[in-house]
Structure formats: C-alpha cells, structure tokens
Design a protein around this motif. Structure first.
Motif, PDB file in Angstrom:
ATOM      1  N   GLY A  17      -5.906   0.413   6.657  1.00 31.67           N
ATOM      2  CA  GLY A  17      -4.808   0.981   6.053  1.00 31.67           C
ATOM      3  C   GLY A  17      -4.426   2.571   7.079  1.00 31.67           C
ATOM      4  N   ILE A  18      -4.953   2.442   7.312  1.00 35.88           N
ATOM      5  CA  ILE A  18      -4.850   3.497   8.583  1.00 35.88           C
ATOM      6  C   ILE A  18      -3.745   3.620   8.841  1.00 35.88           C
ATOM      7  CG2 ILE A  18      -5.163   4.533  10.948  1.00 35.88           C
ATOM      8  CD1 ILE A  18      -7.749   4.371   9.399  1.00 35.88           C
ATOM      9  N   ILE A  19      -2.643   3.055   9.244  1.00 30.10           N
ATOM     10  CA  ILE A  19      -1.210   2.844   9.163  1.00 30.10           C
ATOM     11  C   ILE A  19      -0.550   3.231   7.859  1.00 30.10           C
ATOM     12  CG2 ILE A  19       1.172   1.704  10.697  1.00 30.10           C
ATOM     13  CD1 ILE A  19      -0.733   1.686  12.328  1.00 30.10           C
ATOM     14  N   ALA A  44      -5.186  -5.301  19.044  1.00 31.35           N
ATOM     15  CA  ALA A  44      -3.866  -6.462  19.225  1.00 31.35           C
ATOM     16  C   ALA A  44      -5.192  -7.477  17.589  1.00 31.35           C
ATOM     17  CB  ALA A  44      -4.182  -6.762  20.467  1.00 31.35           C
ATOM     18  N   GLU A  45      -5.786  -6.849  17.703  1.00 30.92           N
ATOM     19  CA  GLU A  45      -6.779  -8.037  16.524  1.00 30.92           C
ATOM     20  C   GLU A  45      -5.734  -7.892  15.387  1.00 30.92           C
ATOM     21  OE1 GLU A  45      -8.654  -6.125  18.472  1.00 30.92           O
ATOM     22  OE2 GLU A  45      -8.566  -7.441  19.783  1.00 30.92           O
ATOM     23  N   ILE A  46      -5.898  -8.456  13.938  1.00 30.61           N
ATOM     24  CA  ILE A  46      -4.990  -8.285  12.392  1.00 30.61           C
ATOM     25  C   ILE A  46      -6.433  -7.016  12.191  1.00 30.61           C
ATOM     26  CG2 ILE A  46      -4.852  -9.499  10.915  1.00 30.61           C
ATOM     27  CD1 ILE A  46      -2.450 -10.046  12.915  1.00 30.61           C
ATOM     28  N   LYS A 156       5.917   2.735  -4.254  1.00 29.17           N
ATOM     29  CA  LYS A 156       7.229   2.052  -3.360  1.00 29.17           C
ATOM     30  C   LYS A 156       6.852   0.717  -2.803  1.00 29.17           C
ATOM     31  CE  LYS A 156      11.231   2.161  -0.742  1.00 29.17           C
ATOM     32  NZ  LYS A 156      11.574   2.969   0.457  1.00 29.17           N
ATOM     33  N   LYS A 157       5.744   1.585  -2.363  1.00 32.21           N
ATOM     34  CA  LYS A 157       4.889   0.048  -0.973  1.00 32.21           C
ATOM     35  C   LYS A 157       3.868  -0.639  -1.789  1.00 32.21           C
ATOM     36  CE  LYS A 157       1.764   0.482   2.908  1.00 32.21           C
ATOM     37  NZ  LYS A 157       2.387  -0.182   4.304  1.00 32.21           N
ATOM     38  N   PHE A 158       3.238   0.021  -2.691  1.00 35.39           N
ATOM     39  CA  PHE A 158       1.994  -0.813  -4.007  1.00 35.39           C
ATOM     40  C   PHE A 158       3.125  -1.468  -5.129  1.00 35.39           C
ATOM     41  CE2 PHE A 158      -0.762   1.704  -0.945  1.00 35.39           C
ATOM     42  CZ  PHE A 158      -1.086   1.628  -0.169  1.00 35.39           C
ATOM     43  N   LYS A 160       5.258  -3.543  -5.522  1.00 44.06           N
ATOM     44  CA  LYS A 160       5.264  -5.187  -5.171  1.00 44.06           C
ATOM     45  C   LYS A 160       3.987  -5.935  -4.943  1.00 44.06           C
ATOM     46  CE  LYS A 160       6.599  -4.066   0.004  1.00 44.06           C
ATOM     47  NZ  LYS A 160       7.155  -2.907   0.396  1.00 44.06           N
ATOM     48  N   LYS A 161       3.210  -5.112  -4.806  1.00 43.72           N
ATOM     49  CA  LYS A 161       1.917  -6.119  -5.048  1.00 43.72           C
ATOM     50  C   LYS A 161       1.310  -6.064  -6.499  1.00 43.72           C
ATOM     51  CE  LYS A 161       0.646  -4.181  -0.464  1.00 43.72           C
ATOM     52  NZ  LYS A 161       0.070  -5.211   0.840  1.00 43.72           N
ATOM     53  N   GLY A 162       1.962  -5.689  -6.890  1.00 43.65           N
ATOM     54  CA  GLY A 162       1.564  -5.852  -8.536  1.00 43.65           C
ATOM     55  C   GLY A 162       1.141  -4.584  -9.077  1.00 43.65           C
ATOM     56  N   MET A 310      -2.082  -5.522  27.290  1.00 46.66           N
ATOM     57  CA  MET A 310      -2.571  -4.602  25.915  1.00 46.66           C
ATOM     58  C   MET A 310      -1.356  -4.920  25.488  1.00 46.66           C
ATOM     59  SD  MET A 310      -4.741  -1.869  27.393  1.00 46.66           S
ATOM     60  CE  MET A 310      -3.876  -0.960  28.048  1.00 46.66           C
ATOM     61  N   PRO A 311      -0.867  -6.118  24.364  1.00 49.47           N
ATOM     62  CA  PRO A 311       0.146  -6.085  23.846  1.00 49.47           C
ATOM     63  C   PRO A 311       0.758  -5.305  22.851  1.00 49.47           C
ATOM     64  CG  PRO A 311      -1.455  -7.566  22.863  1.00 49.47           C
ATOM     65  CD  PRO A 311      -1.976  -7.028  24.146  1.00 49.47           C
ATOM     66  N   THR A 312       0.135  -4.229  22.146  1.00 52.65           N
ATOM     67  CA  THR A 312       0.190  -3.448  21.736  1.00 52.65           C
ATOM     68  C   THR A 312      -0.121  -1.999  21.833  1.00 52.65           C
ATOM     69  OG1 THR A 312      -2.660  -3.191  20.185  1.00 52.65           O
ATOM     70  CG2 THR A 312      -0.551  -4.299  18.948  1.00 52.65           C
TER      71      THR A 312
HETATM   72  N1  COA Z   1      -4.208  -1.152  -0.941  1.00 53.34           N
HETATM   73  C1  COA Z   1      -3.427  -1.938  -0.769  1.00 53.34           C
HETATM   74  N2  COA Z   1      -2.819  -2.612   0.544  1.00 53.34           N
HETATM   75  C2  COA Z   1      -2.971  -1.321   1.277  1.00 53.34           C
HETATM   76  C3  COA Z   1      -3.778  -0.708   0.831  1.00 53.34           C
HETATM   77  C4  COA Z   1      -4.093  -0.307   0.219  1.00 53.34           C
HETATM   78  N3  COA Z   1      -4.917   1.166  -0.111  1.00 53.34           N
HETATM   79  N4  COA Z   1      -3.745   0.155   2.590  1.00 53.34           N
HETATM   80  C5  COA Z   1      -3.033  -0.455   3.075  1.00 53.34           C
HETATM   81  N5  COA Z   1      -3.227  -2.051   2.534  1.00 53.34           N
HETATM   82  C6  COA Z   1      -1.875  -3.116   3.329  1.00 53.34           C
HETATM   83  C7  COA Z   1      -0.369  -2.706   3.920  1.00 53.34           C
HETATM   84  O1  COA Z   1       0.258  -2.269   2.800  1.00 53.34           O
HETATM   85  C8  COA Z   1      -0.302  -4.190   4.476  1.00 53.34           C
HETATM   86  O2  COA Z   1      -0.275  -4.670   4.236  1.00 53.34           O
HETATM   87  P1  COA Z   1       1.333  -4.900   4.291  1.00 53.34           P
HETATM   88  O3  COA Z   1       1.645  -5.422   5.409  1.00 53.34           O
HETATM   89  O4  COA Z   1       1.441  -6.665   2.958  1.00 53.34           O
HETATM   90  O5  COA Z   1       2.103  -4.455   3.922  1.00 53.34           O
HETATM   91  C9  COA Z   1      -1.438  -4.172   5.023  1.00 53.34           C
HETATM   92  O6  COA Z   1      -2.943  -4.218   4.562  1.00 53.34           O
HETATM   93  C10 COA Z   1      -2.409  -3.273   6.623  1.00 53.34           C
HETATM   94  O7  COA Z   1      -2.767  -1.624   6.402  1.00 53.34           O
HETATM   95  P2  COA Z   1      -1.451  -0.959   7.146  1.00 53.34           P
HETATM   96  O8  COA Z   1      -2.216   0.387   7.001  1.00 53.34           O
HETATM   97  O9  COA Z   1      -0.366  -1.205   7.218  1.00 53.34           O
HETATM   98  O10 COA Z   1      -2.183  -1.368   8.631  1.00 53.34           O
HETATM   99  P3  COA Z   1      -4.085  -0.594   9.335  1.00 53.34           P
HETATM  100  O11 COA Z   1      -3.744   0.156   9.697  1.00 53.34           O
HETATM  101  O12 COA Z   1      -5.118  -1.301   8.228  1.00 53.34           O
HETATM  102  O13 COA Z   1      -3.603  -1.578  10.649  1.00 53.34           O
HETATM  103  C11 COA Z   1      -2.321  -3.955  11.572  1.00 53.34           C
HETATM  104  C12 COA Z   1      -4.202  -3.205  10.271  1.00 53.34           C
HETATM  105  C13 COA Z   1      -2.669  -5.461  11.005  1.00 53.34           C
HETATM  106  C14 COA Z   1      -1.264  -3.290  10.837  1.00 53.34           C
HETATM  107  C15 COA Z   1      -2.578  -3.854  12.366  1.00 53.34           C
HETATM  108  O14 COA Z   1      -4.044  -3.734  13.210  1.00 53.34           O
HETATM  109  C16 COA Z   1      -1.674  -4.657  13.280  1.00 53.34           C
HETATM  110  O15 COA Z   1      -0.716  -4.784  13.385  1.00 53.34           O
HETATM  111  N6  COA Z   1      -2.396  -5.359  14.307  1.00 53.34           N
HETATM  112  C17 COA Z   1      -1.728  -6.209  15.395  1.00 53.34           C
HETATM  113  C18 COA Z   1      -1.379  -6.950  15.493  1.00 53.34           C
HETATM  114  C19 COA Z   1      -0.522  -7.981  16.639  1.00 53.34           C
HETATM  115  O16 COA Z   1       0.295  -7.392  16.815  1.00 53.34           O
HETATM  116  N7  COA Z   1      -1.341  -7.873  17.388  1.00 53.34           N
HETATM  117  C20 COA Z   1      -0.140  -8.904  18.942  1.00 53.34           C
HETATM  118  C21 COA Z   1      -0.182  -9.916  19.217  1.00 53.34           C
HETATM  119  S1  COA Z   1      -0.058 -10.465  20.521  1.00 53.34           S
END
Ligand code: COA
Length: 571
Positions: A17-19, A44-46, A156-158, A160-162, A310-312
């Motif tokens: 959840g850094i983003i 690039a990993e999820i 607003k963000k959460f 929709k997650k319930g 390095m896609p991202t």
């Molecule tokens: N409680 C509940 N959910 C939470 C949360 C919390 N406290 N904090 C974050 N989340 C959810 C976010 O809402 C998001 O879910 P959503 O997509 O349904 O909104 C998810 O967890 C990820 O969190 P987010 O803060 O957006 O990102 P992150 O810093 O954890 O990084 C990725 C994860 C997946 C976003 C990031 O690593 C990524 O996009 N990777 C790139 C993938 C890609 O494009 N690859 C290239 C392929 S060619």
C-alpha cells in the motif's frame, strides 16, 4: 533557493500500500492549496519488490520531484537500507520499529528518528493490510498533514471495499495518530497550513492525456493495454462514450492502429496510446498513414527498454523509434511533453496537427510523467481551439490527392456523393489511382514532406530559458526539462551563466533555432535519460552543434543537483 517546499518519500514493498499512502499525502497537500509534484516507482511484479512514492509540495510552483527527501517513511528494512545514504543531518525518518522486519541500529548522525511499530499495530488490530494507515496516521500528526482530508480520501478509497475494510483502516489511522503523538517532535518539517484557494486540479500524466483527448474532440480510440500507458485508455473508456465517442480494446497494437486508421478514414478524430514495444508493432501502419495521408495520433508513453525491459520504470529511449521507426520515406511529426499540463495541452495540439496536416503524429510522454500527479490550472475547454480537417467543398471534380497551394488535399468522408475517397498504401497520382511514374513518386514525396516544413514555422517549437550569452547552454526534452528548469534557476541565482533550450517539436527539428541558441552559448550540454544520447545524436546529425552528452538510465529521473554539478564541472 529558499526552502518553501517539503519532500516526503514513502518506501517499502509492492503490495504494502505504498502507492495509496503517497496518494493520500499528495491529496492532502494539494487540498491545502500547495503545488504538488509526485514521483513513484514500483516493480513490474504485482506483489513484492521495492516500491517508492515521493511527494514534493510547495507554496510555489514545483517543476520536478526534487533532489532528495526531507521526510522519509520506511515500511521495511530493504527500503531503509536503500535510502540510508540519502539521510542527511536534519532529515526526519519514520520507520517500522519495533515489530517490523528490521532494527536500523544507530541512525546516521543528525538524522531525527521516529520509530513507529506499524506492523505490530496492524497485527494487534487484526488487520495486516492497514499497516500503511498506521503509518499515515503517525505522519499526519508529526508533519501537519490534514487529518480531515486524509479521512475524506480514505473514505472514498475504502468505502467501496466494504464497511469492514473501511472501519479497520479508520481504526488503524487513529492508532497511528496516537503512536505519533506519543513521540516528541524534534524536527522542523511540516506541511504548510492551508493556502488561499486557487483554481487548480491535481491530476496524473496519463489521465491528463485522456482529458486532453476529450477536450481535443476525440471521437474514436482503440488501444491494447500496456504499462505505463494503460491508464490513458482507462480514462478515455470512462469519458469518451458519455460524449458519443467509441472505444475499442483491440487484440494487439497492430489491430488498434489499424482501427484508428479506419476510423480516421471514415471521418472520425482518432487516436491510440501505447509504449515502445507497441509503437514498434505499429510502424507498418504508420507508413500506411503517411502514404495515404490519413490523420492519426499515437501517444507513446516511454518505458525502460528494449523488449519487455523495465516496464514500470522511467526512460527517454524511444526517440530513435519515434522519428525513424519507419519503412520507406515516410513523414511524421513527433512531439514531446514536459509536464502534466503539457499532457493536456499537447494532446489537443497533436490531434489538431494530425487533422490539419493529414500526417501521423506521435506524442511522447514517459513513465515518470505517466504516474506523476501534478497541480495544474483547471483546463477550460472553451479556451482550446479544435482544428478540423480540410473537407471537400463539393465543387469540381474530386481528387483525393489534389496538388494544392497549401499542400493539403481536401478529404471527403466515404459515401460523399461524387467523391471517391481512396486511401491507398500504393503510390498514387492526384485521383488516388496507382501511379508508378518516377516523376510522380518524387512529386508526391515532395508534397508529403513539404507539409512538415510548414509545421516548423507554424507550431511553437522551442522555449528558451534565460537571456544573454551563456558559458553553458542546456538542451533537453521531455520530463527532464522540469529538472533543468530548476537547475538553471539555481545556477543563475549563483551568478553562473547558463541557459536552457526546451524543444517540444522533436521532429522535424527546428534546426535554425537550435543553431541560433548554440551561437549564444559556449558549451552545449544534453542531459537525457537514455544510454545512447538519442537527442544528442539528432543534434549532431542535423545541426553543426557538437553537444556534450550526459546520460543516465537506471529507471530514475535526473535531479536538479545532478545538472547543477555537471554544469559546474564543465565550467
Ligand atoms: N486496506 C485495504 N486495501 C488496501 C490498503 C489498505 N490499507 N492499502 C492498499 N490497499 C489496496 C489498494 O486499494 C490497491 O487495491 P485496488 O487496486 O483494488 O485499489 C492494492 O491494495 C494495492 O495497493 P496500492 O497502494 O495501490 O499499491 P502498492 O504500493 O501496494 O503497489 C502495485 C502494488 C500492484 C500497485 C504495484 O506493485 C504495481 O502496479 N505493479 C506493476 C504491475 C505492472 O504494471 N506490471 C507491468 C507488467 S508489463
């Protein structure tokens, strides 16, 4: 430079959840009326791998992500260690301790530490995901980040997650605040108190391209998803159908550009968006667009390449491809955006230029801008001019490729009575019928290419930053311009004679203006985020300038200090 800004960096593991944390901070700073510029980099990993989000917020305009950070929040040991070398006396560091995966030991001298047991608190609340909300609660009390705004964004963000997810996060936020309050504030960093309201929006580069497309009268969009361009399609998918336009997610990039050509042939203002590998696949159809003089617009959001690369990560390494990735002698226009405001304005421009000159236009953005949220003046659609294509007036005999004084042949939508609109990849004469006559091929090339000369005269191609003679002139492009702007300001404030030259029209090159600029400078420095020095290469090829290359390509942008140091080294 006076220190009117604050830079907050958050780093940890992708999936933690850094983003979201960075987004919350950026939103709170923006709502406080500050000018915001963000930079994020993630794997690039999820899930897993180092993710970082930096927010720079200021009471004045900011042009880049800044040199380093004033406040750092480390979610894990890896993030802490990767950033240890940037911690200088006065830096404030919030870190996950105790109960996290690391013990940082003694902090670097003069660094002010705020240990917050983020993981432990989230665990105690039986909600591991909300570790980031514990962090943000602590950050909000330690650095004056508006609680009210964070709660609004959080809801607003959460929501929709319930309700359960929302409540866990609100609880975690409050816990973070409590932990932050329990610590003694020992540094001077804080987000400014609210500034007077002004008419701005905060928007990411990719969304801004989508907004520009809507303002620019887009009617048809087709794309295949690819990082870091996908959000453009997501934005257009929400807004274009509501305005009567059409969007297709094609099966690949060849299909998407082909559909764009087809729609444009049918009279619709059309575009696609992709990244380097997708643009490479489109090159055959871009030749077809050039030969058939069909207006098309392609946005290329550059990423680290080649191949999957390095896609991202950020890079400026598609200039060779954008300019010369083509078979035969095929004209095209290549534009490049500097910042998020340009993403709106120049998307409108690119659509206009494609329609006006009936050429393919490639608009280049990059991975840094794609995800960067920035404060921009609220765009007023009424202030943008939408230029439509020259259409046949129904007089005389219709010839699709008629030689005209302004080099633009009127187009007729398919089905127009008495107008057979032939769009052909074969060389043709004025009517569109195949023509292999040697002189005709030459004349048609001249017609197609001479249009580009007009663009150099008619489109604002460059900006010069600074006056008088300079010991060093800096020529740069894309998002590196914002970094150079600040470096030039800093250097000039120190009495260093330096100037900047910022082209937005990358091809054709406004050669006279490059030459005129260089004539007022001693050395010419060309910083670019690529390995080969791609703009420097074109400068050497097209002008008499002998530029000094300055290249980095590690997935990160330049910082203003890097440019300042390089100029001093040259002097
Ligand atoms: N409680 C509940 N959910 C939470 C949360 C919390 N406290 N904090 C974050 N989340 C959810 C976010 O809402 C998001 O879910 P959503 O997509 O349904 O909104 C998810 O967890 C990820 O969190 P987010 O803060 O957006 O990102 P992150 O810093 O954890 O990084 C990725 C994860 C997946 C976003 C990031 O690593 C990524 O996009 N990777 C790139 C993938 C890609 O494009 N690859 C290239 C392929 S060619």
């Amino acid at each position: 430079m006076s220190k009117k800004d604050i830079i907050i960096r958050v780093a940890g593991e992708g999936g933690e959840g850094i983003i979201s944390t960075g987004d919350f901070i950026a939103a709170a700073c923006a709502r406080a009326g500050m000018d915001v510029y963000t930079f994020k980099t993630f794997p690039a990993e999820i899930k897993g791998g180092y993710a970082m989000y930096q927010v720079r917020a200021s009471s004045e305009k900011v042009y880049n992500q800044g040199d380093s950070f004033d406040v750092f929040c480390a979610f894990n040991g890896e993030a802490f260690e990767l950033n240890r070398h940037l911690m200088v006396p006065g830096t404030a560091v919030v870190y996950d301790f105790p109960g996290g995966d690391f013990d940082p030991g003694p902090l670097p001298e003069g660094v002010i530490g705020y240990p917050i047991p983020m993981s432990q608190a989230a665990k105690d609340l039986k909600s591991y995901r909300s570790k980031n909300m514990v962090a943000i609660g602590a950050l909000s009390v330690l650095f004056n980040i508006s609680e009210e705004t964070i709660k609004k964004v959080l809801n607003k963000k959460f929501a929709k997650k319930g309700a359960e997810v929302l409540n866990h996060n609100l609880e975690a936020f409050d816990k973070g605040k409590e932990l932050g309050r329990a610590l003694e504030k020992k540094d001077a960093w804080k987000v400014s108190d609210p500034l007077p309201p002004h008419d701005v929006i905060v928007i990411a580069g990719n969304d801004a391209v989508g907004l520009g497309a809507i303002i620019g009268g887009l009617q048809f969009f087709s794309a295949y998803p690819i990082t870091p361009a996908t959000e453009i399609a997501k934005y257009v998918a929400i807004h274009l159908p509501k305005r009567g336009g059409d969007l297709v997610q094609a099966e690949d990039e060849i299909a998407s550009i082909s559909q764009v050509l087809g729609a444009s042939y049918a009279g619709k203002r059309s575009m696609t968006a992709t990244s380097g590998p997708g643009l490479a696949l489109m090159s055959e159809m871009l030749g077809m667009a050039a030969m058939s003089e069909t207006p098309v617009m392609v946005v290329d959001v550059q990423r680290g390449g080649p191949s999957t690369g390095m896609p991202t990560k950020h890079e400026q390494s598609d200039l060779f491809l954008a300019i010369h990735g083509v078979h035969g002698d095929a004209p095209r226009l290549v534009l490049s955006v500097e910042d998020v405001k340009d993403c709106v304005d120049m998307t409108v421009d690119a659509l206009n230029l494609a329609e006006k000159y009936q050429v393919p236009v490639i608009l280049m953005s990059d991975g840094s801008l794609a995800f960067s949220t920035q404060t921009i003046p609220t765009p007023d659609p009424a202030k943008y001019q939408v230029v439509t294509r020259k259409r046949w007036d129904g007089q005389g005999t219709y010839k699709r490729y008629q030689m005209t004084d302004d080099l633009i042949s009127p187009m007729a939508d398919p089905g127009t009575p008495n107008a057979m609109h032939i769009a052909t990849g074969l060389e043709h004469g004025e009517t569109g019928a195949p023509n292999w006559n040697p002189q005709n091929h030459w004349d048609m090339h001249k017609k197609r290419f001479n249009k580009l000369d007009r663009v150099v005269k008619e489109y604002k191609p460059v900006e010069i930053h600074g006056e008088g003679r300079a010991d060093v002139g800096i020529i740069t492009w894309g998002s590196t311009i914002g970094v150079v702007r600040e470096a030039v300001e800093r250097l000039r404030a120190q009495g260093v004679k330096v100037k900047g030259f910022y082209p937005k029209l990358m091809w054709p090159m406004p050669v006279e203006q490059y030459e005129a600029f260089a004539a007022t400078c001693g050395k010419i420095l060309v910083p670019e985020v690529n390995f080969q020095g791609q703009l420097a290469h074109f400068i050497r090829a097209e002008t008499s300038i002998k530029p000094i290359r300055y290249n980095i390509c590690g997935g990160l942008p330049f910082t203003p200090s890097m440019i300042v140091d390089k100029v001093k080294e040259l002097i």
